[in-house]
Scaffold this motif. Structure first.
Motif, mmCIF file in Angstrom:
data_model
loop_
_atom_site.group_PDB
_atom_site.id
_atom_site.type_symbol
_atom_site.label_atom_id
_atom_site.label_comp_id
_atom_site.label_asym_id
_atom_site.label_seq_id
_atom_site.Cartn_x
_atom_site.Cartn_y
_atom_site.Cartn_z
ATOM 1 N N MET A 167 132.877 -15.878 -43.137
ATOM 2 C CA MET A 167 133.779 -15.590 -42.027
ATOM 3 C C MET A 167 133.819 -16.787 -41.083
ATOM 4 O O MET A 167 132.775 -17.371 -40.786
ATOM 5 N N PRO A 168 135.001 -17.183 -40.601
ATOM 6 C CA PRO A 168 135.071 -18.327 -39.702
ATOM 7 C C PRO A 168 134.245 -18.104 -38.452
ATOM 8 O O PRO A 168 134.059 -16.981 -37.984
ATOM 9 N N ALA A 169 133.715 -19.194 -37.884
ATOM 10 C CA ALA A 169 132.864 -19.092 -36.696
ATOM 11 C C ALA A 169 133.661 -18.667 -35.470
ATOM 12 O O ALA A 169 133.122 -18.043 -34.562
ATOM 13 N N ARG A 170 134.943 -19.014 -35.443
ATOM 14 C CA ARG A 170 135.744 -18.737 -34.258
ATOM 15 C C ARG A 170 136.815 -17.699 -34.544
ATOM 16 O O ARG A 170 137.604 -17.848 -35.480
ATOM 17 N N ALA A 171 136.853 -16.655 -33.753
ATOM 18 C CA ALA A 171 137.837 -15.597 -33.940
ATOM 19 C C ALA A 171 139.153 -15.990 -33.281
ATOM 20 O O ALA A 171 139.187 -16.707 -32.283
ATOM 21 N N TYR A 172 140.255 -15.504 -33.836
ATOM 22 C CA TYR A 172 141.575 -15.711 -33.244
ATOM 23 C C TYR A 172 141.693 -14.927 -31.950
ATOM 24 O O TYR A 172 142.321 -15.374 -30.989
ATOM 25 N N TRP A 173 141.062 -13.736 -31.915
ATOM 26 C CA TRP A 173 141.137 -12.873 -30.735
ATOM 27 C C TRP A 173 139.940 -11.923 -30.749
ATOM 28 O O TRP A 173 139.512 -11.466 -31.804
ATOM 29 N N PHE B 260 142.675 -10.405 -40.384
ATOM 30 C CA PHE B 260 141.644 -9.419 -40.655
ATOM 31 C C PHE B 260 141.088 -8.900 -39.330
ATOM 32 O O PHE B 260 140.818 -9.677 -38.408
ATOM 33 N N VAL B 261 140.925 -7.590 -39.259
ATOM 34 C CA VAL B 261 140.338 -6.947 -38.071
ATOM 35 C C VAL B 261 138.994 -6.371 -38.478
ATOM 36 O O VAL B 261 138.917 -5.568 -39.419
ATOM 37 N N VAL B 262 137.926 -6.770 -37.802
ATOM 38 C CA VAL B 262 136.576 -6.282 -38.136
ATOM 39 C C VAL B 262 135.921 -5.703 -36.895
ATOM 40 O O VAL B 262 136.234 -6.110 -35.768
ATOM 41 N N PRO B 263 135.016 -4.727 -37.063
ATOM 42 C CA PRO B 263 134.302 -4.197 -35.902
ATOM 43 C C PRO B 263 133.408 -5.269 -35.284
ATOM 44 O O PRO B 263 132.797 -6.069 -36.002
ATOM 45 N N ALA B 264 133.356 -5.292 -33.975
ATOM 46 C CA ALA B 264 132.608 -6.348 -33.278
ATOM 47 C C ALA B 264 131.105 -6.183 -33.435
ATOM 48 O O ALA B 264 130.359 -7.159 -33.375
ATOM 49 N N ASP B 265 130.631 -4.937 -33.643
ATOM 50 C CA ASP B 265 129.199 -4.702 -33.789
ATOM 51 C C ASP B 265 128.983 -3.388 -34.531
ATOM 52 O O ASP B 265 129.938 -2.673 -34.869
ATOM 53 N N ASP B 266 127.722 -3.070 -34.774
ATOM 54 C CA ASP B 266 127.394 -1.847 -35.520
ATOM 55 C C ASP B 266 127.818 -0.586 -34.772
ATOM 56 O O ASP B 266 128.196 0.415 -35.390
ATOM 57 N N PRO C 250 135.634 -1.921 -30.042
ATOM 58 C CA PRO C 250 135.510 -3.380 -29.955
ATOM 59 C C PRO C 250 135.751 -4.032 -31.320
ATOM 60 O O PRO C 250 135.179 -3.607 -32.328
ATOM 61 N N ILE C 251 136.600 -5.051 -31.328
ATOM 62 C CA ILE C 251 136.967 -5.702 -32.602
ATOM 63 C C ILE C 251 137.008 -7.221 -32.445
ATOM 64 O O ILE C 251 137.035 -7.751 -31.329
ATOM 65 N N GLU C 252 137.027 -7.885 -33.599
ATOM 66 C CA GLU C 252 137.293 -9.314 -33.667
ATOM 67 C C GLU C 252 138.377 -9.526 -34.711
ATOM 68 O O GLU C 252 138.405 -8.841 -35.742
ATOM 69 N N VAL C 253 139.275 -10.465 -34.449
ATOM 70 C CA VAL C 253 140.425 -10.708 -35.320
ATOM 71 C C VAL C 253 140.338 -12.130 -35.867
ATOM 72 O O VAL C 253 140.149 -13.085 -35.114
ATOM 73 N N TYR C 254 140.466 -12.258 -37.208
ATOM 74 C CA TYR C 254 140.368 -13.557 -37.880
ATOM 75 C C TYR C 254 141.604 -13.800 -38.744
ATOM 76 O O TYR C 254 142.148 -12.849 -39.323
ATOM 77 N N PRO C 255 142.066 -15.041 -38.847
ATOM 78 C CA PRO C 255 143.214 -15.331 -39.721
ATOM 79 C C PRO C 255 142.935 -14.914 -41.163
ATOM 80 O O PRO C 255 141.852 -15.171 -41.690
ATOM 81 N N ALA C 256 143.914 -14.276 -41.789
ATOM 82 C CA ALA C 256 143.769 -13.846 -43.186
ATOM 83 C C ALA C 256 144.353 -14.866 -44.154
ATOM 84 O O ALA C 256 144.204 -14.720 -45.363
ATOM 85 N N THR C 257 145.018 -15.889 -43.639
ATOM 86 C CA THR C 257 145.624 -16.897 -44.507
ATOM 87 C C THR C 257 145.226 -18.295 -44.048
ATOM 88 O O THR C 257 144.686 -18.468 -42.954
ATOM 89 N N ARG C 258 145.496 -19.276 -44.900
ATOM 90 C CA ARG C 258 145.249 -20.673 -44.551
ATOM 91 C C ARG C 258 146.338 -21.523 -45.188
ATOM 92 O O ARG C 258 147.042 -21.066 -46.095
#
Length: 293
Positions: free
Chosen positions: A1-7, A113-119, A19-27
């Motif tokens: 997973m990239p170190a820096r989130a988009y949002w 991609f949207v992932v949960p920020a924590d457990d 709480p979520i973190e958003v990462y680019p799904a494409t490159r």
């Protein structure tokens, strides 16, 4: 997973916040960039900022302007532009839900991609994911990022969620303007049957890794050849031009029949290669069985 989130922020559904973190799904894919070169000297061309009647100008003297009439501009400095930017709120509120197939493909712009920020966020996250999956709905909301407000959708994707940035209505062309001259006529039933058969024969699972940009591959080969060659001799690759069919009267029925036949023979190749003996001894019964197939 990239170190820096988009949002980073939270999805809000009524009184529930996740709480979520958003990462680019494409490159960016394979691409080749060219520079402009002064051929006699081999030096790279550079560009200067120039004002007509003034000549080269300093970057510090450049501001942004919006043309209100020909040659007349409203000038805006960075502070004025920054002052109207929307505050980057850390909440994506899902304000509406629609059927998954209701959003036209033209509106989709970029996935994340949207992932949960924590457990602790994971339980609510999975509840939202499964609720969307069960109802076959897509959540809609607006996200403020870098001074812009984006329309986005949220939908299930495997174990997670995908956020897709959507285009606004004024960013999408109306299809009617392009399709209005196409006749609304039903095709010949036999032609339609042949086309359907051809599609069925060529149907298979989507494997994106099997597709690649052949033009970029050819450019790499050309660059390698020129880099290894002495001097700067021109190298023209012999590329077969695809026929565009213009100037030829196409017998659609014959073309479709031929295509169906070729598709069938291609599909049969792996089976025949597994049984080389069948090629050597052609019995009448074997011929009849092939004819039935």
């Amino acid at each position: 997973m990239p170190a820096r989130a988009y949002w980073k922020g939270q999805i809000r559904l009524a009184l529930v916040s996740i709480p979520i973190e958003v990462y680019p799904a494409t490159r960016s894919g394979a691409a080749i960039s060219f520079h402009q070169i002064h051929e006699p000297s081999g030096k790279r061309i550079r560009y200067e900022k120039v004002a007509p009647g003034v000549g080269p100008v300093d970057r510090d003297e450049i501001i942004k302007g919006f043309e209100v009439s020909k040659g007349n501009y409203v000038l805006l400095d960075e502070e004025e532009i920054e002052a109207v930017k929307i505050e980057s709120r850390k909440t994506l509120e899902l304000v509406q839900f629609v059927d998954a197939d209701e959003i036209d493909v033209l509106y989709y712009e970029k996935p994340y991609f949207v992932v949960p920020a924590d457990d602790l966020a994971e339980e609510a996250y999975t509840v939202l994911r499964e609720a969307l999956r069960r109802t076959r709905k897509v959540g809609l909301g607006q996200l403020a990022v870098r001074g812009r407000e984006q329309l986005v959708s949220i939908k299930p994707c495997g174990r997670g969620l995908v956020m897709e940035v959507l285009r606004y209505a004024d960013e999408v062309q109306k299809a009617q303007g392009y399709f209005r001259d196409i006749e609304d006529a039903k095709p010949d039933a036999d032609l339609l049957d042949l086309a359907t058969t051809l599609i069925d024969k060529k149907t298979g699972p989507f494997k994106p890794a099997e597709f690649h940009d052949r033009y970029v591959d050819a450019l790499h080969r050309l660059i390698d050849k020129k880099a290894k060659s002495k001097g700067n001799k021109r190298i023209l690759e012999d590329v077969e031009e695809p026929s565009n069919g213009k100037g030829n009267v196409i017998d659609l029925m014959a073309a479709l029949k031929k295509s169906v036949g070729e598709s069938g023979s291609k599909a049969a190749k792996p089976a025949s290669s597994r049984k080389p003996a069948a090629k050597k001894t052609a019995s009448p019964s074997g011929a009849r069985s092939r004819k039935r197939a």
